[in-house]
Design a protein around this motif. Structure first.
Motif, PDB file in Angstrom:
ATOM      1  N   VAL A  58      -6.081   5.433   0.695  1.00 56.87           N
ATOM      2  CA  VAL A  58      -4.905   4.596   0.920  1.00 56.87           C
ATOM      3  C   VAL A  58      -4.166   5.045   2.173  1.00 56.87           C
ATOM      4  O   VAL A  58      -3.674   4.223   2.948  1.00 56.87           O
ATOM      5  N   TYR A  64       2.852   5.728  -5.981  1.00 56.48           N
ATOM      6  CA  TYR A  64       2.445   5.803  -7.381  1.00 56.48           C
ATOM      7  C   TYR A  64       1.338   6.840  -7.573  1.00 56.48           C
ATOM      8  O   TYR A  64       1.387   7.677  -8.493  1.00 56.48           O
ATOM      9  N   LEU A  65       0.320   6.796  -6.696  1.00 58.00           N
ATOM     10  CA  LEU A  65      -0.783   7.748  -6.798  1.00 58.00           C
ATOM     11  C   LEU A  65      -0.317   9.177  -6.543  1.00 58.00           C
ATOM     12  O   LEU A  65      -0.788  10.126  -7.200  1.00 58.00           O
ATOM     13  N   GLU A 111       1.678   1.725  -3.555  1.00 53.12           N
ATOM     14  CA  GLU A 111       0.506   2.265  -4.249  1.00 53.12           C
ATOM     15  C   GLU A 111       0.350   3.761  -3.959  1.00 53.12           C
ATOM     16  O   GLU A 111       0.042   4.549  -4.856  1.00 53.12           O
ATOM     17  N   GLN A 148      -8.667   8.885  -3.757  1.00 51.58           N
ATOM     18  CA  GLN A 148      -7.979   7.591  -3.672  1.00 51.58           C
ATOM     19  C   GLN A 148      -6.773   7.673  -2.737  1.00 51.58           C
ATOM     20  O   GLN A 148      -6.526   6.764  -1.947  1.00 51.58           O
ATOM     21  N   HIS A 203       0.825  -1.211   0.000  1.00 50.47           N
ATOM     22  CA  HIS A 203       0.000   0.000   0.000  1.00 50.47           C
ATOM     23  C   HIS A 203       0.861   1.264   0.000  1.00 50.47           C
ATOM     24  O   HIS A 203       0.448   2.296  -0.518  1.00 50.47           O
TER      25      HIS A 203
END
Length: 294
Positions: A105, A78-79, A75, A101, A72
């Motif tokens: 996260v 990346y986001l 992730e 988003q 996570h």
């Protein structure tokens, strides 16, 4: 995959002094494990703590939780990178959706971090009680070898009581730790038997984990495919129990035992689905394929 993030007050260490007198750990814990998860339910208190088994489960659980945390975090990175790019050149609606988003996260990462800290706190409290019990046991043995006096007899009684209390506290912490083990989603993938499996054959698979049971029946079709009356079952992990799998062949009113195997669950604490192929017969002529998702 689901996890419980229930808090509890810290179990502080206590010195092994003259009397080792202390109030119960349970009286100072705010956590009361739900009955569905607690191996101590219905008065079935396990008076035989297993520190080595608890250590093995703890290490596997912590490793799995850290894998989820790393996944996570990747992730989120990346986001966040996309968030910076779209801020300069993108539609406003897409930008706000990406921002939502990221916040989601981030909240999950905070929950994971909290979960890991509670697991570590529980295990630290467990180790403290284990050391206290070992110390009291050693002192009890030493007093039992000394000349019998009124003081030694009183000390033996007090030490015996404290060994019992430490044992009880360890059992309670084991039950509390089970709340944090999540769930195992077990999927039936079928039997593999090469020439042993013929069209029309019917089998029953019985999977047990402690008190939890899963009984399903399957049939070998004419095209060699398999149909099963159930495909998935959720099991709550247990500190003390292993998976027990029994396969029987159904022939009319008779049943023929194919084989029984046990399977340890420590390798299932992983972010990726774990494929399991177990030999049901001694020669491996019939195998059972399962998939476990934590």
């Amino acid at each position: 995959r689901s996890c419980s993030f229930t808090g509890f007050s810290t179990v502080q260490s206590r010195k092994l002094g003259k009397s080792l007198s202390r109030s119960s750990v349970r009286s100072r814990m705010s956590l009361k494990p739900p009955k569905a998860y607690n191996s101590l339910q219905k008065g079935a208190l396990i008076w035989d703590p297993k520190p080595l088994q608890v250590k093995k489960i703890f290490e596997a659980l912590k490793k799995g939780l850290n894998e989820y945390l790393e996944a996570h975090q990747a992730e989120l990175d990346y986001l966040s990178g996309r968030h910076k790019d779209t801020k300069r050149n993108s539609r406003l609606a897409f930008y706000y959706d990406l921002d939502k988003q990221i916040r989601s996260v981030e909240r999950y990462i905070r929950k994971l971090e909290f979960h890991i800290s509670k697991v570590e706190e529980l295990y630290e409290a467990y180790c403290i009680q284990c050391r206290l019990r070992d110390g009291a046991t050693n002192m009890k043995q030493a007093f039992s070898l000394s000349p019998a006096t009124k003081a030694s007899r009183e000390s033996l009684v007090e030490l015996y009581r404290n060994v019992q209390e430490c044992t009880e506290d360890m059992c309670f912490i084991e039950g509390a730790l089970e709340v944090h083990l999540g769930e195992f989603h077990v999927k039936m993938k079928g039997l593999v038997g090469f020439a042993r499996l013929c069209p029309g054959d019917q089998y029953e698979v019985f999977v047990r984990l402690g008190r939890q049971k899963w009984r399903l029946r399957g049939k070998i079709e004419t095209d060699d495919s398999q149909t099963w009356d159930e495909e998935e079952k959720i099991f709550i992990p247990n500190l003390h129990e292993k998976f027990e799998i029994k396969v029987t062949e159904l022939r009319g009113l008779a049943t023929i035992l194919v084989g029984v195997v046990t399977c340890d669950s420590t390798s299932f604490f992983s972010t990726k689905p774990q494929a399991i192929v177990v030999d049901i017969t001694e020669l491996g002529t019939i195998k059972l394929r399962l998939e476990v998702l934590w």
